[in-house]
Scaffold this motif. Structure first.
Motif, PDB file in Angstrom:
ATOM      1  N   ASP A  39       0.688  -1.195   0.118  1.00  0.00           N
ATOM      2  CA  ASP A  39      -0.045   0.017   0.011  1.00  0.00           C
ATOM      3  C   ASP A  39       0.853   1.348   0.071  1.00  0.00           C
ATOM      4  N   ASP A  40       2.359   1.174   0.193  1.00  0.00           N
ATOM      5  CA  ASP A  40       3.171   2.307   0.191  1.00  0.00           C
ATOM      6  C   ASP A  40       3.559   2.774  -1.120  1.00  0.00           C
ATOM      7  N   ILE A  41       3.234   1.771  -2.133  1.00  0.00           N
ATOM      8  CA  ILE A  41       3.877   2.027  -3.570  1.00  0.00           C
ATOM      9  C   ILE A  41       2.615   2.119  -4.376  1.00  0.00           C
ATOM     10  N   ALA A  42       2.997   3.061  -5.366  1.00  0.00           N
ATOM     11  CA  ALA A  42       2.121   3.430  -6.660  1.00  0.00           C
ATOM     12  C   ALA A  42       2.837   3.425  -7.790  1.00  0.00           C
ATOM     13  N   VAL A  43       2.026   2.726  -8.815  1.00  0.00           N
ATOM     14  CA  VAL A  43       2.576   2.626 -10.163  1.00  0.00           C
ATOM     15  C   VAL A  43       1.414   3.213 -11.120  1.00  0.00           C
ATOM     16  N   GLU A  44       1.688   4.185 -11.846  1.00  0.00           N
ATOM     17  CA  GLU A  44       1.082   4.939 -12.554  1.00  0.00           C
ATOM     18  C   GLU A  44       1.646   5.169 -14.040  1.00  0.00           C
ATOM     19  N   VAL A  45       0.591   5.391 -14.999  1.00  0.00           N
ATOM     20  CA  VAL A  45       1.328   5.445 -16.398  1.00  0.00           C
ATOM     21  C   VAL A  45       0.695   6.830 -16.908  1.00  0.00           C
ATOM     22  N   LEU A  46       1.425   7.740 -17.127  1.00  0.00           N
ATOM     23  CA  LEU A  46       1.011   9.063 -17.930  1.00  0.00           C
ATOM     24  C   LEU A  46       1.008   9.050 -19.394  1.00  0.00           C
ATOM     25  N   GLU A  47      -0.254   9.191 -19.795  1.00  0.00           N
ATOM     26  CA  GLU A  47      -0.312   9.029 -21.390  1.00  0.00           C
ATOM     27  C   GLU A  47       0.238  10.113 -21.953  1.00  0.00           C
ATOM     28  N   ALA A  48       0.646   9.843 -23.259  1.00  0.00           N
ATOM     29  CA  ALA A  48       1.428  10.718 -24.194  1.00  0.00           C
ATOM     30  C   ALA A  48       0.660  11.923 -24.287  1.00  0.00           C
ATOM     31  N   THR A  49       1.423  13.213 -24.093  1.00  0.00           N
ATOM     32  CA  THR A  49       0.724  14.445 -24.465  1.00  0.00           C
ATOM     33  C   THR A  49       1.608  15.229 -25.380  1.00  0.00           C
ATOM     34  N   GLY A  50       1.352  15.611 -26.443  1.00  0.00           N
ATOM     35  CA  GLY A  50       1.930  16.524 -27.535  1.00  0.00           C
ATOM     36  C   GLY A  50       3.441  15.861 -27.719  1.00  0.00           C
ATOM     37  N   ASP A  51       4.412  16.365 -27.650  1.00  0.00           N
ATOM     38  CA  ASP A  51       5.725  15.770 -27.843  1.00  0.00           C
ATOM     39  C   ASP A  51       6.223  14.818 -26.710  1.00  0.00           C
ATOM     40  N   VAL A  52       5.500  14.740 -25.314  1.00  0.00           N
ATOM     41  CA  VAL A  52       5.748  13.993 -24.636  1.00  0.00           C
ATOM     42  C   VAL A  52       5.604  12.374 -24.610  1.00  0.00           C
ATOM     43  N   PRO A  53       6.207  11.449 -24.664  1.00  0.00           N
ATOM     44  CA  PRO A  53       5.826   9.810 -24.697  1.00  0.00           C
ATOM     45  C   PRO A  53       5.292   9.706 -23.446  1.00  0.00           C
ATOM     46  N   PHE A  81      10.054   8.641  -2.634  1.00  0.00           N
ATOM     47  CA  PHE A  81      10.672   8.283  -3.780  1.00  0.00           C
ATOM     48  C   PHE A  81       9.901   8.472  -4.988  1.00  0.00           C
ATOM     49  N   GLU A  82      10.301   8.856  -6.348  1.00  0.00           N
ATOM     50  CA  GLU A  82       9.626   8.698  -7.459  1.00  0.00           C
ATOM     51  C   GLU A  82      10.517   8.525  -8.305  1.00  0.00           C
ATOM     52  N   LYS A  83      10.082   7.573  -9.376  1.00  0.00           N
ATOM     53  CA  LYS A  83      10.952   7.284 -10.720  1.00  0.00           C
ATOM     54  C   LYS A  83      10.076   7.420 -11.928  1.00  0.00           C
ATOM     55  N   ARG A  84      10.906   7.982 -13.019  1.00  0.00           N
ATOM     56  CA  ARG A  84       9.794   8.247 -14.130  1.00  0.00           C
ATOM     57  C   ARG A  84      10.754   7.494 -15.240  1.00  0.00           C
ATOM     58  N   VAL A  85      10.054   6.593 -15.980  1.00  0.00           N
ATOM     59  CA  VAL A  85      10.681   5.886 -17.118  1.00  0.00           C
ATOM     60  C   VAL A  85       9.670   6.302 -18.502  1.00  0.00           C
ATOM     61  N   SER A  86      10.380   6.797 -19.372  1.00  0.00           N
ATOM     62  CA  SER A  86       9.895   7.166 -20.621  1.00  0.00           C
ATOM     63  C   SER A  86       9.480   5.495 -21.340  1.00  0.00           C
ATOM     64  N   LEU A  87       8.316   5.614 -21.784  1.00  0.00           N
ATOM     65  CA  LEU A  87       7.724   4.453 -22.377  1.00  0.00           C
ATOM     66  C   LEU A  87       7.764   4.780 -24.190  1.00  0.00           C
ATOM     67  N   PRO A  88       7.848   3.418 -24.810  1.00  0.00           N
ATOM     68  CA  PRO A  88       7.737   3.662 -26.329  1.00  0.00           C
ATOM     69  C   PRO A  88       6.323   4.259 -26.525  1.00  0.00           C
ATOM     70  N   PRO A  89       6.430   5.102 -27.823  1.00  0.00           N
ATOM     71  CA  PRO A  89       4.831   5.672 -28.132  1.00  0.00           C
ATOM     72  C   PRO A  89       3.888   4.722 -28.296  1.00  0.00           C
ATOM     73  N   HIS A  90       2.849   4.940 -28.105  1.00  0.00           N
ATOM     74  CA  HIS A  90       1.420   4.203 -28.450  1.00  0.00           C
ATOM     75  C   HIS A  90       1.453   2.992 -27.260  1.00  0.00           C
ATOM     76  N   LYS A  92      -0.075   1.832 -23.806  1.00  0.00           N
ATOM     77  CA  LYS A  92      -1.173   2.314 -23.146  1.00  0.00           C
ATOM     78  C   LYS A  92      -1.274   1.515 -21.922  1.00  0.00           C
ATOM     79  N   PRO A  93      -2.009   2.125 -20.804  1.00  0.00           N
ATOM     80  CA  PRO A  93      -1.947   1.587 -19.537  1.00  0.00           C
ATOM     81  C   PRO A  93      -2.592   0.140 -19.423  1.00  0.00           C
TER      82      PRO A  93
END
Length: 127
Positions: A39-53, A81-90, A92-93
């Motif tokens: 419960d202390d951990i969250a995993v999320e996907v931010l969908e692509a916006t504009g030029d940001v993958p 902590f927070e870690k962000r990893v760019s994902l391939p275009p297209h 989806k969550p």
């Protein structure tokens, strides 16, 4: 010190070890997060916006409280902590799967079909 007052606290950074591997059909992210509960951990996907993958965001937070009798005070501390990893275009969550077991988070991201297909090749005639 007396100036801390009741409810004084400290902020620390959690520094989990991350390992990122790329295979032909998926991206694998492993994080060692000892001492944290599911419960202390969250995993999320931010969908692509504009030029940001699309971006995988893994975050966590741990907190604790200590109470002492003399003088009566509560001391709280938390670490995050927070870690962000760019994902391939297209991406989806629904292509992301996460499992947490014994302090180890494993996130698997399927590669989009568009990325698995070889790009079209066009032969250019020589003049």
């Amino acid at each position: 010190s007396p100036s801390d007052g009741e409810g004084g606290g400290a902020v620390m950074r959690l520094r989990p070890h991350f390992d990122i591997q790329s295979t032909s059909d998926r991206l694998l992210v492993t994080a060692a997060t000892p001492g944290l509960a599911k419960d202390d951990i969250a995993v999320e996907v931010l969908e692509a916006t504009g030029d940001v993958p699309p971006t995988l965001v893994i975050s966590g937070r741990s907190s604790s409280k200590q109470t002492s009798e003399e003088p009566a005070r509560v001391q709280a501390s938390y670490a995050a902590f927070e870690k962000r990893v760019s994902l391939p275009p297209h991406t989806k969550p629904d292509m992301v799967e996460a499992k947490y077991d014994n302090g180890v988070l494993r996130v698997s991201v399927k590669r989009p079909e568009e990325e698995l297909q070889a790009p079209p090749r066009h032969r250019i005639p020589l003049l």
